[in-house]
Enzyme design. Structure first.
Site, short mmCIF file in Angstrom:
data_model
loop_
_atom_site.label_atom_id
_atom_site.label_comp_id
_atom_site.label_asym_id
_atom_site.label_seq_id
_atom_site.Cartn_x
_atom_site.Cartn_y
_atom_site.Cartn_z
N GLY A 95 -18.34 7.01 -2.61
CA GLY A 95 -16.88 7.13 -2.92
C GLY A 95 -17.15 6.33 -4.44
O GLY A 95 -18.02 6.12 -4.38
N ASN A 96 -16.07 5.57 -5.27
CA ASN A 96 -15.69 5.01 -5.45
C ASN A 96 -16.69 3.55 -5.54
O ASN A 96 -17.92 2.77 -6.09
CB ASN A 96 -14.87 4.78 -6.89
CG ASN A 96 -14.36 3.73 -7.50
OD1 ASN A 96 -14.43 2.47 -6.64
ND2 ASN A 96 -15.00 3.66 -8.63
N GLY A 146 -20.97 6.34 3.37
CA GLY A 146 -19.83 6.94 1.93
C GLY A 146 -20.45 6.86 0.57
O GLY A 146 -21.20 6.04 0.78
N LYS A 205 0.74 -1.48 -0.05
CA LYS A 205 -0.05 0.10 -0.28
C LYS A 205 1.26 1.37 -0.53
O LYS A 205 1.66 1.21 0.80
CB LYS A 205 -0.25 -0.16 1.24
CG LYS A 205 -2.51 0.68 1.44
CD LYS A 205 -2.66 0.28 0.22
CE LYS A 205 -4.78 0.89 0.43
NZ LYS A 205 -5.51 -0.36 0.00
N1 GLU Z 1 -7.06 -0.06 -3.59
C1 GLU Z 1 -8.00 -0.58 -3.92
C2 GLU Z 1 -7.81 -1.45 -2.53
O1 GLU Z 1 -7.84 -1.78 -1.42
C3 GLU Z 1 -7.56 -2.47 -5.09
C4 GLU Z 1 -6.28 -2.30 -4.73
C5 GLU Z 1 -5.42 -2.84 -6.69
O2 GLU Z 1 -6.31 -2.76 -6.78
O3 GLU Z 1 -4.76 -3.06 -6.48
O4 GLU Z 1 -8.19 -3.34 -2.82
#
Ligand code: GLU
Length: 428
Positions: free
Chosen positions: A221-222, A219, A107
């Site tokens: 969001g997406n 929320g 991350k």
């Molecule tokens: N940010 C998204 C998650 O928390 C997607 C991560 C990704 O596609 O690598 O799962």
């Protein structure tokens, strides 16, 4: 992005420790998995549009890459901390393992508030982030993606910087790219739709017809947008959504007991997922407090915002009508709240299973990028549904067989897969 006194990394470790004990995991494997393999912290100096300079703090944490390149999003948030990124990287390891895709967990983040930055300044941050970490990320090392307050535009700026520095075309370096520039059809919808595929299966398991259910979302969001969209398409009635009010700097809840129309609500929502209060009032929405979303007399709660939202205090507000909690967000429920949910026998679809649709589609995007051949949207969504449904049922079967809480069953599957990988590699 921790709230007062809350440390998401401690929480992620606490969840891990409890299940590691149940699995009788040896000490070395525990030591390896309860901390990230590698982490990077760096400065990103930017020349702002007014000619002044500002320095932003950037992070990338690679929690584990035994099953494949580290994988996970990059968040832009003013309250981002290294411990939040550590926790999220760890949850990514379990996420890719529970859906059984050949990737690890990572991350990234930048401490910044995109509300206060021009697009040009955001572009400089994206490019600066890549310049600082370019040697340690890549299609075969660590593959970023969008997350809170980042989108396909940020991803393509990052890819462009990476390709400029390395002098090659490497669309597999990043996922969540724009369509036509290596992006996959269905990626935008994937996380929210994935949440609802698991809800659909959970309702079947509980013998409830989705058409007779109501839901409340935290929320917009997406993740929440596409979860709500698919939920209403499947016949459910969404009655409440809470979002951040940037003017008053607090969360508020929008309620329409007759049912929310996705098209209507999206029409009055900005790119940060914030809903226009005045326009909502005109459309007949009641405006309630930020916590009202959790207090609704509904069948399904969908926390799809940030971590630490269902905690020892807010869990007490949940009404007896609630049968399912589908965690669209990462880390929305604390271990103290989990104990209460267990006692109430609420069917929790844990975050790293429930919201794994995003990374699963990212994996499909990588596969398509590497082949340089792109599938239809139907093909992508059908493969996504298959992956999510089968992961949900593996967790459910184990939960039933061993009489375990759904989160613990999901952890047991994920940790076992990663522990097997590190052992086979001879790391411990
Ligand atoms: N940010 C998204 C998650 O928390 C997607 C991560 C990704 O596609 O690598 O799962």
């Amino acid at each position: 992005m921790s709230t007062e006194g809350f440390n998401p990394f401690k929480m992620a470790q606490q969840q891990f420790d409890a299940v590691a004990k149940k699995l009788n995991l040896d000490q070395a494997t525990c030591d390896l998995l309860r901390f990230p393999e590698r982490e990077y912290q760096f400065n990103i100096p930017i020349r702002m549009d007014n000619g002044t300079y500002r320095v932003f703090r950037g992070f990338r944490v690679q929690h584990n890459d035994a099953r494949g390149p580290a994988k996970g999003g990059i968040r832009f948030h003013p309250n981002e901390t290294i411990d939040t990124v550590r926790a999220l990287a760890m949850w990514m390891t379990w996420k890719t393992a529970v859906v059984d895709i050949p990737l690890g967990g990572g991350k990234g983040g930048v401490v910044c508030d995109p509300h206060e930055l021009t697009l040009h300044e955001q572009e400089q941050i994206c490019r600066g982030w890549v310049r600082q970490i370019v040697r340690n990320v890549g299609p075969l090392q660590d593959v970023p993606a969008p997350d809170v307050m980042t989108n396909s535009q940020h991803m393509i700026w990052m890819l462009d910087e990476y390709e400029k520095i390395t002098g090659i075309k490497a669309p597999g370096f990043i996922t969540g790219k724009p369509l036509g520039l290596g992006g996959s059809l269905g990626r935008t919808e994937a996380t929210g739709y994935g949440v609802m595929y698991t809800v659909r299966e959970a309702l079947k398991h509980l013998g409830i017809d989705i058409k007779n259910t109501t839901a409340s979302f935290q929320g917009f969001g997406n993740v929440s947008q596409y979860a709500l969209d698919l939920y209403t398409q499947m016949g459910g009635t969404a009655i409440a959504v809470s979002t951040w009010d940037p003017k008053e700097k607090r969360a508020i809840t929008f309620r329409k007991k007759t049912g929310i129309s996705f098209q209507e609500l999206i029409g009055i929502t900005n790119k940060f997922g914030e809903i226009d209060k005045e326009k909502a009032k005109d459309l007949g929405y009641e405006i309630l407090d930020g916590t009202a979303w959790i207090e609704q007399e509904v069948d399904i709660l969908v926390p799809a915002a940030l971590e630490n939202q269902i905690n020892k205090d807010t869990v007490q507000l949940i009404k007896p009508s609630v049968k399912i909690i589908a965690e669209g967000a990462n880390g929305p429920t604390t271990p103290e709240a989990d104990e209460v949910l267990k006692a109430k026998k609420i069917h929790v679809i844990p975050d790293f299973l429930c919201n794994a649709g995003g990374v699963t589609c990212s994996y499909f995007e990588q596969v398509q990028s590497n082949m340089n051949y792109y599938w239809t949207k139907e093909e992508v969504l059908q493969k996504l549904d298959q992956k999510m449904t089968s992961a949900y049922h593996s967790v459910l079967d184990l939960a039933i067989k061993k009489n375990e809480y759904m989160r613990d069953a999901a952890y047991m599957i994920a940790i076992t897969r990663v522990a097997d990988a590190v052992r086979l590699r001879g790391w411990v």
